[in-house]
Design a protein around this motif. Structure first.
Motif, PDB file in Angstrom:
ATOM      1  N   PHE A   1      44.452  44.117  46.320  1.00 59.11           N
ATOM      2  CA  PHE A   1      42.998  44.311  46.697  1.00 59.11           C
ATOM      3  C   PHE A   1      42.557  42.796  47.245  1.00 59.11           C
ATOM      4  CE2 PHE A   1      38.805  42.429  44.350  1.00 59.11           C
ATOM      5  CZ  PHE A   1      37.584  43.836  44.726  1.00 59.11           C
TER       6      PHE A   1
ATOM      7  N   SER B   1      34.408  48.147  42.920  1.00 57.40           N
ATOM      8  CA  SER B   1      35.324  46.502  43.141  1.00 57.40           C
ATOM      9  C   SER B   1      34.361  45.326  43.971  1.00 57.40           C
ATOM     10  CB  SER B   1      36.493  46.298  42.848  1.00 57.40           C
ATOM     11  OG  SER B   1      36.830  46.444  41.962  1.00 57.40           O
TER      12      SER B   1
ATOM     13  N   LEU C   1      38.806  43.716  39.248  1.00 52.67           N
ATOM     14  CA  LEU C   1      40.049  44.910  40.010  1.00 52.67           C
ATOM     15  C   LEU C   1      39.627  45.671  40.083  1.00 52.67           C
ATOM     16  CD1 LEU C   1      43.172  42.979  38.407  1.00 52.67           C
ATOM     17  CD2 LEU C   1      42.138  43.149  41.233  1.00 52.67           C
TER      18      LEU C   1
ATOM     19  N   VAL D   1      45.914  42.880  42.470  1.00 54.73           N
ATOM     20  CA  VAL D   1      45.610  41.475  42.441  1.00 54.73           C
ATOM     21  C   VAL D   1      45.734  41.804  44.882  1.00 54.73           C
ATOM     22  CG1 VAL D   1      45.883  38.971  42.896  1.00 54.73           C
ATOM     23  CG2 VAL D   1      45.169  40.254  40.804  1.00 54.73           C
TER      24      VAL D   1
END
Length: 257
Positions: free
Chosen positions: A67, A27, A14, A64
């Motif tokens: 992302f 990332s 992350l 999360v």
């Protein structure tokens, strides 16, 4: 076991949430490397309650979600789940509602010990977690100085039902010969049940999952399927097949507190 379908239960992917990745760009680069390395599912495990980071459960879940949207927008075939690498501390049970398990039912918890030693209150904490229906999965025991010097310490934890996760780069030798030897010994003795990357956007902290599974296969052709199944079962909150554990050989290096 499909090599393009691996589950990685320990990954600092992350962006800008701990020491794993400084930016979204970094990332996304990690995510592409994961796919190339055969990984399809990742449990994002930012540090929580250690000396440097406090990543609350709700914040991790939100990160999360954001992302995953970026991964989808960039056509990166990776599914991310929210988790934490929870550092062992005396406030753990008090703050258990802010702790994410490996699985959504929190049957399993990724627990990090201090790198230098095994705290004296670990056994009491394991008992308290068991009262909550939680089985700890010790992160990278093969890199803990006291466990390297006293491998029986992990055996005693395993006798109490504790599970453990070996790092892929440990198995392939990135952390040096002693860590690699310890990692393989723990695999042979049934003291670690799952392999994960513990990947960071740092030099020598990549995934190496495919190579690690090759090492497992060289050790015993049954290991890769067993470890891959264990990873899926832990993520799903299912029981894993217990195998007989053995006492590891003594290490010669002395441990000093």
């Amino acid at each position: 076991m499909k090599i393009n379908n691996l589950v990685d239960l320990h990954c600092h992917i992350l962006p800008a949430i701990d020491d794993g990745s400084p930016s979204l760009e970094a990332s996304l680069k990690l995510a592409r490397q994961a796919v190339v390395d055969g990984i399809r599912y990742i449990l994002a495990t930012p540090h929580h309650m250690d000396r440097h980071y406090l990543n609350h459960a709700g914040d991790v879940a939100a990160a999360v979600k954001v992302f995953q949207a970026e991964l989808d927008a960039n056509d990166i075939p990776l599914t991310i789940f929210p988790g934490q690498e929870v550092h062992l501390n005396g406030q753990l049970i008090k703050n258990i509602d802010d702790v994410l398990g490996i699985d959504t039912g929190r049957h399993y918890l990724l627990l990090e010990l201090p790198h230098e030693m095994v705290p004296s209150y670990l056994d009491e904490m394991i008992f308290q977690l068991s009262c909550e229906g939680i089985t700890p999965v010790i992160a990278h025991p093969e890199r803990n100085a006291q466990i390297i010097a006293e491998p029986k310490r992990l055996y005693k934890l395993a006798e109490d039902g504790v599970l453990a996760q070996v790092t892929a780069t440990s198995l392939v030798g990135t952390f040096g010969e002693q860590v690699q030897r310890t990692a393989k010994e723990f695999v042979k003795c049934g003291l670690v049940q799952v392999v994960a990357s513990d990947a960071h956007a740092l030099k020598n902290r990549g995934f190496a999952m495919t190579k690690a599974y090759q090492v497992l296969n060289e050790m015993d052709s049954q290991y890769p399927e067993r470890f891959a199944t264990n990873a899926r079962n832990l993520l799903n909150g299912d029981k894993i097949k217990a195998r007989r554990i053995e006492v590891p050989r003594k290490q010669r290096k002395h441990w000093l507190s």
